[in-house]
Design a protein around this motif. Structure first.
Motif, PDB file in Angstrom:
ATOM      1  N   LEU A   1       0.790  -1.109   0.120  1.00 14.62           N
ATOM      2  CA  LEU A   1       0.105  -0.130  -0.007  1.00 14.62           C
ATOM      3  C   LEU A   1       0.888   1.285  -0.012  1.00 14.62           C
ATOM      4  O   LEU A   1       0.816   2.076  -0.707  1.00 14.62           O
ATOM      5  N   ALA A   2       1.876   1.115   0.874  1.00 16.74           N
ATOM      6  CA  ALA A   2       2.799   2.469   0.946  1.00 16.74           C
ATOM      7  C   ALA A   2       3.508   2.552  -0.326  1.00 16.74           C
ATOM      8  O   ALA A   2       3.549   3.886  -0.883  1.00 16.74           O
ATOM      9  N   ASP A   3       3.980   1.702  -1.080  1.00 12.32           N
ATOM     10  CA  ASP A   3       4.536   1.858  -2.481  1.00 12.32           C
ATOM     11  C   ASP A   3       3.457   2.392  -3.518  1.00 12.32           C
ATOM     12  O   ASP A   3       3.910   2.936  -4.494  1.00 12.32           O
ATOM     13  N   ALA A   4       2.292   1.835  -3.275  1.00 13.46           N
ATOM     14  CA  ALA A   4       1.385   2.392  -4.504  1.00 13.46           C
ATOM     15  C   ALA A   4       0.986   3.720  -4.294  1.00 13.46           C
ATOM     16  O   ALA A   4       0.677   4.424  -5.064  1.00 13.46           O
ATOM     17  N   ILE A   5       0.844   4.113  -3.189  1.00 15.70           N
ATOM     18  CA  ILE A   5      -0.123   5.416  -2.789  1.00 15.70           C
ATOM     19  C   ILE A   5       0.910   6.400  -2.522  1.00 15.70           C
ATOM     20  O   ILE A   5       0.847   7.592  -2.624  1.00 15.70           O
ATOM     21  N   GLY A   6       2.022   5.975  -1.942  1.00 16.02           N
ATOM     22  CA  GLY A   6       2.908   6.982  -1.259  1.00 16.02           C
ATOM     23  C   GLY A   6       3.388   8.143  -2.504  1.00 16.02           C
ATOM     24  O   GLY A   6       3.364   9.353  -2.131  1.00 16.02           O
ATOM     25  N   PRO A   7       3.982   7.671  -3.720  1.00 18.24           N
ATOM     26  CA  PRO A   7       4.325   8.656  -4.703  1.00 18.24           C
ATOM     27  C   PRO A   7       3.274   9.702  -5.327  1.00 18.24           C
ATOM     28  O   PRO A   7       3.686  10.755  -5.322  1.00 18.24           O
ATOM     29  N   HIS A   8       1.999   9.140  -4.968  1.00 15.43           N
ATOM     30  CA  HIS A   8       0.734   9.940  -5.431  1.00 15.43           C
ATOM     31  C   HIS A   8       0.756  11.165  -4.364  1.00 15.43           C
ATOM     32  O   HIS A   8       0.332  12.282  -4.783  1.00 15.43           O
ATOM     33  N   PHE A   9       0.766  11.043  -3.003  1.00 12.48           N
ATOM     34  CA  PHE A   9       0.585  11.933  -2.064  1.00 12.48           C
ATOM     35  C   PHE A   9       1.835  12.810  -2.126  1.00 12.48           C
ATOM     36  O   PHE A   9       1.625  14.081  -1.839  1.00 12.48           O
ATOM     37  N   THR A  10       2.846  12.182  -2.417  1.00 17.79           N
ATOM     38  CA  THR A  10       3.971  13.132  -2.560  1.00 17.79           C
ATOM     39  C   THR A  10       3.875  13.928  -3.806  1.00 17.79           C
ATOM     40  O   THR A  10       4.125  15.322  -3.684  1.00 17.79           O
ATOM     41  N   ALA A  11       3.328  13.739  -4.890  1.00 20.77           N
ATOM     42  CA  ALA A  11       3.170  14.605  -5.937  1.00 20.77           C
ATOM     43  C   ALA A  11       1.994  15.498  -5.617  1.00 20.77           C
ATOM     44  O   ALA A  11       2.097  16.690  -6.139  1.00 20.77           O
ATOM     45  N   ILE A  12       1.155  15.078  -4.873  1.00 18.65           N
ATOM     46  CA  ILE A  12      -0.235  16.133  -4.486  1.00 18.65           C
ATOM     47  C   ILE A  12       0.537  17.220  -3.629  1.00 18.65           C
ATOM     48  O   ILE A  12       0.314  18.486  -3.850  1.00 18.65           O
ATOM     49  N   GLU A  13       1.338  16.865  -2.620  1.00 18.47           N
ATOM     50  CA  GLU A  13       1.980  17.856  -1.778  1.00 18.47           C
ATOM     51  C   GLU A  13       2.959  18.530  -2.689  1.00 18.47           C
ATOM     52  O   GLU A  13       2.954  20.055  -2.178  1.00 18.47           O
ATOM     53  N   SER A  14       3.743  18.231  -3.554  1.00 14.94           N
ATOM     54  CA  SER A  14       4.319  19.149  -4.554  1.00 14.94           C
ATOM     55  C   SER A  14       3.408  20.095  -5.229  1.00 14.94           C
ATOM     56  O   SER A  14       3.955  21.253  -5.462  1.00 14.94           O
ATOM     57  N   GLU A  15       2.523  19.761  -5.698  1.00 13.04           N
ATOM     58  CA  GLU A  15       1.791  20.608  -6.458  1.00 13.04           C
ATOM     59  C   GLU A  15       1.001  21.723  -5.604  1.00 13.04           C
ATOM     60  O   GLU A  15       0.907  22.810  -6.080  1.00 13.04           O
ATOM     61  N   LEU A  16       0.707  21.373  -4.461  1.00 12.97           N
ATOM     62  CA  LEU A  16       0.207  22.504  -3.493  1.00 12.97           C
ATOM     63  C   LEU A  16       1.324  23.204  -3.138  1.00 12.97           C
ATOM     64  O   LEU A  16       1.079  24.363  -3.091  1.00 12.97           O
ATOM     65  N   LEU A  17       2.445  22.822  -2.855  1.00 13.92           N
ATOM     66  CA  LEU A  17       3.697  23.839  -2.696  1.00 13.92           C
ATOM     67  C   LEU A  17       3.754  24.544  -3.946  1.00 13.92           C
ATOM     68  O   LEU A  17       4.209  25.866  -3.731  1.00 13.92           O
ATOM     69  N   ALA A  18       3.754  24.141  -4.978  1.00 14.85           N
ATOM     70  CA  ALA A  18       3.981  25.073  -6.216  1.00 14.85           C
ATOM     71  C   ALA A  18       2.701  25.997  -6.508  1.00 14.85           C
ATOM     72  O   ALA A  18       3.138  27.121  -6.813  1.00 14.85           O
ATOM     73  N   LEU A  19       1.597  25.600  -5.983  1.00 10.88           N
ATOM     74  CA  LEU A  19       0.883  26.667  -6.028  1.00 10.88           C
ATOM     75  C   LEU A  19       1.107  27.912  -5.214  1.00 10.88           C
ATOM     76  O   LEU A  19       0.831  29.149  -5.372  1.00 10.88           O
ATOM     77  N   GLY A  20       1.387  27.469  -4.022  1.00 10.20           N
ATOM     78  CA  GLY A  20       1.878  28.497  -3.036  1.00 10.20           C
ATOM     79  C   GLY A  20       2.993  29.385  -3.503  1.00 10.20           C
ATOM     80  O   GLY A  20       3.109  30.643  -3.117  1.00 10.20           O
ATOM     81  N   GLU A  21       3.863  28.651  -4.261  1.00 12.86           N
ATOM     82  CA  GLU A  21       5.099  29.580  -4.901  1.00 12.86           C
ATOM     83  C   GLU A  21       4.591  30.305  -5.914  1.00 12.86           C
ATOM     84  O   GLU A  21       4.969  31.603  -6.195  1.00 12.86           O
ATOM     85  N   MET A  22       3.398  30.144  -6.646  1.00 12.70           N
ATOM     86  CA  MET A  22       2.838  30.616  -7.816  1.00 12.70           C
ATOM     87  C   MET A  22       1.926  32.149  -7.158  1.00 12.70           C
ATOM     88  O   MET A  22       2.090  33.203  -7.801  1.00 12.70           O
ATOM     89  N   ARG A  23       1.598  31.868  -6.042  1.00  9.76           N
ATOM     90  CA  ARG A  23       1.059  33.107  -5.430  1.00  9.76           C
ATOM     91  C   ARG A  23       2.227  34.156  -5.048  1.00  9.76           C
ATOM     92  O   ARG A  23       1.813  35.301  -5.174  1.00  9.76           O
ATOM     93  N   ASP A  24       3.373  33.691  -4.432  1.00  9.01           N
ATOM     94  CA  ASP A  24       4.227  34.605  -3.982  1.00  9.01           C
ATOM     95  C   ASP A  24       5.207  35.119  -5.367  1.00  9.01           C
ATOM     96  O   ASP A  24       5.717  36.107  -5.290  1.00  9.01           O
TER      97      ASP A  24
END
Length: 302
Positions: A67-90
């Motif tokens: 389960l960790a191998d299957a879903i871990g990368p997806h949660f990492t990608a989501i977190e990266s996108e959320l961080l990128a959106l914050g950088e777009m604001r700044d």
């Protein structure tokens, strides 16, 4: 099922990564008991054990590893996108496509864009110069720039420039040889420099107004262009009369290469507007550009 499991999946992933409920709880800023309860609830809903717990450590089971191998990368990608959106604001970023007429581009858009692009280096702007009435929706433009009178009623329009005036101009030599037209209809007896609307493929009919009377005149001549600068140059060389924005020939009028006629038939127009579909959702980049172009610019305190 996904909605009720998301937070518990994040809890499980953190424990599996840290191999410790204590460290995982600290990173998630929750209590150790709440974390343990979340993971236990996830295991019960899935009907499978995900973690092996001992008094000394915690480790994923075979199912937990899968389960960790299957879903871990997806949660990492989501977190990266959320961080990128914050950088777009700044630091705003994005792509903007604009359709603009040649004169609007030279007189209004490009002068405002130069400092805007320097201020926001991560915003990319593509401009297609076209004097026809391009369908910005079907052609996938974010916005268009046209005179206020030319914009469809279902568009949102924001003024970006002062009033302008289209005038008839010719060289003093041409007018001396061929006479000065007294009415717009008299232009049909003159050589005129035509403009072809590139997208629509037609020849532009010159438009006049006086005392509530509006007239369109189709003229003829030796040369036709779809560019403004060549029409001005051709008139300066005595090849005929042209119909162009008044501000575009200030230098030629000042140095005597051109003079205007039929001024009383050339009232001011409402100037250029940036327009876009009413259903368009603004990106940060688009909103910033809109404010940079708005006319008159917002007053600043001094």
């Amino acid at each position: 099922m996904l909605r009720e499991n998301v937070n518990d999946l994040i809890s499980f992933l953190m424990v599996a990564q840290e191999r410790s409920f204590t460290r995982a709880a600290a990173k998630l800023n929750v209590s150790q008991s709440a974390l343990s309860h979340a993971v236990r609830g996830l295991e019960e809903r899935l009907a499978v054990r995900l973690l092996t717990r001992t008094t000394r450590n915690v480790a994923p089971t075979e199912a937990g590893e899968r389960l960790a191998d299957a879903i871990g990368p997806h949660f990492t990608a989501i977190e990266s996108e959320l961080l990128a959106l914050g950088e777009m604001r700044d630091r705003p970023a994005g792509n903007i496509r604009i359709s603009a007429g040649e004169h609007a581009l030279d007189a209004v858009l490009w002068p405002a864009l130069k400092p805007f692009l320097q201020r926001y280096p991560d915003i990319k702007v593509e401009i297609i110069a076209d004097d026809s009435l391009t369908d910005i929706v079907s052609e996938r433009f974010d916005a268009g720039i046209r005179l206020g009178e030319q914009i469809a009623k279902d568009m949102i329009a924001v003024r970006i420039g002062p009033d302008i005036r289209l005038v008839v101009a010719g060289s003093p030599d041409y007018l001396a040889k061929n006479g000065i037209p007294a009415t717009p209809q008299a232009l049909q007896r003159h050589r005129c420099i035509n403009m072809r609307l590139l997208t629509l493929g037609g020849i532009y009919a010159w438009e006049f107004a006086k005392d509530g009377q509006e007239i369109k005149v189709r003229v003829d001549g030796q040369v036709t262009f779809n560019s403004l600068r060549q029409r001005i140059d051709a008139a300066s060389e005595g090849l005929g009369l042209t119909f162009v924005p008044e501000d575009a020939i200030q230098e030629e009028v000042a140095n005597g290469r051109l003079m205007t006629v039929l001024d009383e038939w050339c009232p001011p127009l409402s100037g250029y507007y940036l327009y876009y579909p009413s259903r368009k959702q603004h990106t940060t980049a688009f909103s910033l550009l809109l404010e940079a172009l708005r006319y008159p610019p917002p007053a600043t305190g001094g």
